[in-house]
Scaffold this motif. Structure first.
Motif, PDB file in Angstrom:
ATOM      1  N   VAL A   1      -7.949   8.003   0.321  1.00  0.00           N
ATOM      2  CA  VAL A   1      -8.562   7.294   1.666  1.00  0.00           C
ATOM      3  C   VAL A   1      -8.528   8.196   2.625  1.00  0.00           C
ATOM      4  O   VAL A   1      -7.752   8.973   3.024  1.00  0.00           O
ATOM      5  CB  VAL A   1      -7.312   6.027   2.026  1.00  0.00           C
ATOM      6  CG1 VAL A   1      -7.766   5.444   3.246  1.00  0.00           C
ATOM      7  CG2 VAL A   1      -7.033   5.032   0.670  1.00  0.00           C
TER       8      VAL A   1
ATOM      9  N   TYR B   1       1.341   5.060  -0.182  1.00  0.00           N
ATOM     10  CA  TYR B   1       0.531   6.523   0.054  1.00  0.00           C
ATOM     11  C   TYR B   1       1.264   7.508   0.444  1.00  0.00           C
ATOM     12  O   TYR B   1       2.304   7.255   0.988  1.00  0.00           O
ATOM     13  CB  TYR B   1      -0.808   6.134   0.750  1.00  0.00           C
ATOM     14  CG  TYR B   1      -0.445   5.864   2.226  1.00  0.00           C
ATOM     15  CD1 TYR B   1      -0.569   6.642   2.948  1.00  0.00           C
ATOM     16  CD2 TYR B   1      -0.415   4.517   2.526  1.00  0.00           C
ATOM     17  CE1 TYR B   1       0.117   6.507   4.475  1.00  0.00           C
ATOM     18  CE2 TYR B   1      -0.331   3.987   3.771  1.00  0.00           C
ATOM     19  CZ  TYR B   1       0.123   5.142   4.967  1.00  0.00           C
ATOM     20  OH  TYR B   1       0.437   4.780   6.165  1.00  0.00           O
TER      21      TYR B   1
ATOM     22  N   TRP C   1      -6.672  -3.770   2.566  1.00  0.00           N
ATOM     23  CA  TRP C   1      -6.894  -2.989   3.803  1.00  0.00           C
ATOM     24  C   TRP C   1      -7.083  -3.774   5.166  1.00  0.00           C
ATOM     25  O   TRP C   1      -6.369  -3.581   6.377  1.00  0.00           O
ATOM     26  CB  TRP C   1      -8.045  -1.929   3.720  1.00  0.00           C
ATOM     27  CG  TRP C   1      -7.371  -0.738   2.855  1.00  0.00           C
ATOM     28  CD1 TRP C   1      -7.813  -0.331   1.938  1.00  0.00           C
ATOM     29  CD2 TRP C   1      -6.256  -0.084   3.096  1.00  0.00           C
ATOM     30  NE1 TRP C   1      -7.091   0.794   1.285  1.00  0.00           N
ATOM     31  CE2 TRP C   1      -6.124   1.330   2.311  1.00  0.00           C
ATOM     32  CE3 TRP C   1      -5.231   0.215   4.401  1.00  0.00           C
ATOM     33  CZ2 TRP C   1      -5.437   2.256   2.053  1.00  0.00           C
ATOM     34  CZ3 TRP C   1      -4.513   1.431   4.256  1.00  0.00           C
ATOM     35  CH2 TRP C   1      -4.329   2.127   3.229  1.00  0.00           C
TER      36      TRP C   1
ATOM     37  N   MET D   1      -3.392   7.813  -2.603  1.00  0.00           N
ATOM     38  CA  MET D   1      -2.632   6.576  -3.027  1.00  0.00           C
ATOM     39  C   MET D   1      -2.043   6.888  -4.405  1.00  0.00           C
ATOM     40  O   MET D   1      -2.202   7.959  -4.947  1.00  0.00           O
ATOM     41  CB  MET D   1      -3.723   5.323  -3.059  1.00  0.00           C
ATOM     42  CG  MET D   1      -4.408   5.102  -2.070  1.00  0.00           C
ATOM     43  SD  MET D   1      -3.787   4.513  -0.598  1.00  0.00           S
ATOM     44  CE  MET D   1      -3.049   2.860  -1.164  1.00  0.00           C
TER      45      MET D   1
ATOM     46  N   GLU E   1     -12.153   4.535   4.703  1.00  0.00           N
ATOM     47  CA  GLU E   1     -13.031   4.371   3.610  1.00  0.00           C
ATOM     48  C   GLU E   1     -12.045   4.701   2.438  1.00  0.00           C
ATOM     49  O   GLU E   1     -11.174   5.790   2.365  1.00  0.00           O
ATOM     50  CB  GLU E   1     -13.904   5.678   3.598  1.00  0.00           C
ATOM     51  CG  GLU E   1     -14.743   5.731   2.248  1.00  0.00           C
ATOM     52  CD  GLU E   1     -15.917   6.777   2.114  1.00  0.00           C
ATOM     53  OE1 GLU E   1     -16.497   6.827   1.139  1.00  0.00           O
ATOM     54  OE2 GLU E   1     -16.111   7.249   3.239  1.00  0.00           O
ATOM     55  N   HIS E   2     -11.911   3.961   1.339  1.00  0.00           N
ATOM     56  CA  HIS E   2     -10.943   4.175   0.319  1.00  0.00           C
ATOM     57  C   HIS E   2     -12.104   4.484  -0.884  1.00  0.00           C
ATOM     58  O   HIS E   2     -12.941   3.493  -1.175  1.00  0.00           O
ATOM     59  CB  HIS E   2     -10.291   2.663  -0.211  1.00  0.00           C
ATOM     60  CG  HIS E   2      -9.504   2.732  -1.142  1.00  0.00           C
ATOM     61  ND1 HIS E   2      -8.182   2.022  -1.045  1.00  0.00           N
ATOM     62  CD2 HIS E   2      -9.368   3.661  -2.110  1.00  0.00           C
ATOM     63  CE1 HIS E   2      -7.458   2.121  -2.042  1.00  0.00           C
ATOM     64  NE2 HIS E   2      -8.001   3.342  -2.686  1.00  0.00           N
ATOM     65  N   SER E   3     -12.054   5.629  -1.694  1.00  0.00           N
ATOM     66  CA  SER E   3     -12.953   5.944  -2.526  1.00  0.00           C
ATOM     67  C   SER E   3     -12.268   6.312  -3.925  1.00  0.00           C
ATOM     68  O   SER E   3     -10.803   6.141  -4.123  1.00  0.00           O
ATOM     69  CB  SER E   3     -13.587   7.306  -2.209  1.00  0.00           C
ATOM     70  OG  SER E   3     -12.782   8.182  -1.994  1.00  0.00           O
TER      71      SER E   3
ATOM     72  N   THR F   1      -6.428   7.543  -5.877  1.00  0.00           N
ATOM     73  CA  THR F   1      -7.571   7.259  -5.156  1.00  0.00           C
ATOM     74  C   THR F   1      -7.377   7.757  -4.108  1.00  0.00           C
ATOM     75  O   THR F   1      -6.389   8.165  -3.414  1.00  0.00           O
ATOM     76  CB  THR F   1      -7.953   5.715  -5.039  1.00  0.00           C
ATOM     77  OG1 THR F   1      -6.677   4.878  -4.477  1.00  0.00           O
ATOM     78  CG2 THR F   1      -8.233   5.031  -6.429  1.00  0.00           C
TER      79      THR F   1
ATOM     80  N   MET G   1      -9.053  -4.123  -2.793  1.00  0.00           N
ATOM     81  CA  MET G   1      -8.450  -3.252  -1.762  1.00  0.00           C
ATOM     82  C   MET G   1      -9.050  -3.189  -0.394  1.00  0.00           C
ATOM     83  O   MET G   1      -8.446  -3.224   0.603  1.00  0.00           O
ATOM     84  CB  MET G   1      -8.751  -1.704  -2.533  1.00  0.00           C
ATOM     85  CG  MET G   1      -8.013  -1.427  -3.767  1.00  0.00           C
ATOM     86  SD  MET G   1      -6.211  -1.752  -3.531  1.00  0.00           S
ATOM     87  CE  MET G   1      -5.932  -0.541  -2.065  1.00  0.00           C
ATOM     88  N   LYS G   2     -10.359  -3.775  -0.487  1.00  0.00           N
ATOM     89  CA  LYS G   2     -10.999  -4.289   0.987  1.00  0.00           C
ATOM     90  C   LYS G   2     -10.240  -5.304   1.706  1.00  0.00           C
ATOM     91  O   LYS G   2      -9.681  -5.226   2.801  1.00  0.00           O
ATOM     92  CB  LYS G   2     -12.379  -4.509   0.863  1.00  0.00           C
ATOM     93  CG  LYS G   2     -13.108  -4.598   2.032  1.00  0.00           C
ATOM     94  CD  LYS G   2     -14.685  -4.864   1.999  1.00  0.00           C
ATOM     95  CE  LYS G   2     -15.151  -4.601   3.269  1.00  0.00           C
ATOM     96  NZ  LYS G   2     -16.803  -4.538   3.097  1.00  0.00           N
TER      97      LYS G   2
ATOM     98  N   LEU H   1       0.846  -1.134   0.006  1.00  0.00           N
ATOM     99  CA  LEU H   1      -0.057  -0.001   0.050  1.00  0.00           C
ATOM    100  C   LEU H   1       0.741   1.186   0.072  1.00  0.00           C
ATOM    101  O   LEU H   1       1.399   1.711   0.926  1.00  0.00           O
ATOM    102  CB  LEU H   1      -1.013  -0.073   1.248  1.00  0.00           C
ATOM    103  CG  LEU H   1      -1.853  -1.020   1.179  1.00  0.00           C
ATOM    104  CD1 LEU H   1      -2.630  -1.049   2.761  1.00  0.00           C
ATOM    105  CD2 LEU H   1      -2.700  -0.915   0.264  1.00  0.00           C
TER     106      LEU H   1
END
Length: 175
Positions: free
Chosen positions: A127, A106, A161, A121, A144-146, A125, A157-158, A104
């Protein structure tokens, strides 16, 4: 009352006129050099270095992907960790404590210590991570990853994480 001068009163309140503060010439010279001092004394145009320092710095190399090019899928992950919010915040924010994150990659965009982090990220994206205290030694972490492109990427990704937060919990047990 012939000998007394009237004292000008400062207008205070929300309807007060907006007046720009005068630049202190000595402070301008200390921060930006002789040209800035001369400009402050004359009240003229600011030198380029002075103008540029007031502008936010934006790196064109790290320009984010435009929102219309990103997806609309978002995933959430929640976990209670046996650590204080400050320790969890440091685990996200301090590059030396990011062993748990694995792949990951970021960078921290904004932070309100020790409650909230916004991460960008490498793929553009976003987070959002919020931490809330649960008792004296526990913390609820909501992530929350959007802007994910599709549902399959969201599920991947869920899972990543969840795995990362499990590793973080193990790492924080050692502190």
């Amino acid at each position: 009352m012939a000998g007394k001068k009237s004292v000008a009163r400062r207008h205070v309140g929300k309807d007060a006129p907006k007046v720009a503060p005068r630049k202190n010439a000595a402070a301008a010279e200390k921060k930006f050099g002789k040209a800035a001092r001369q400009a402050a004394e004359k009240g003229g145009k600011k030198p380029g270095a002075w103008r540029d320092a007031e502008q936010p710095r934006v790196s064109l190399a790290a320009a984010p992907t435009p929102p219309e090019a990103l997806g609309t899928v978002a995933v959430t992950v929640s976990r209670t960790i046996d650590a204080s919010p400050s320790e969890v915040f440091r685990a996200f924010n301090d590059p030396k404590r990011r062993q748990w994150s694995g792949t990951l990659g970021y960078r921290v965009v904004s932070a309100v210590a020790p409650r909230f982090l916004r991460l960008m990220m490498h793929d553009g994206t976003l987070v959002s991570v919020s931490m809330g205290r649960k008792g004296n030694a526990r913390c609820a972490v909501d992530l929350e990853h959007s802007r994910l492109p599709n549902a399959s990427e969201g599920e991947r990704m869920k899972a990543e994480w969840k795995d990362g937060m499990a590793k973080m919990a193990e790492q924080l047990d050692g502190f």
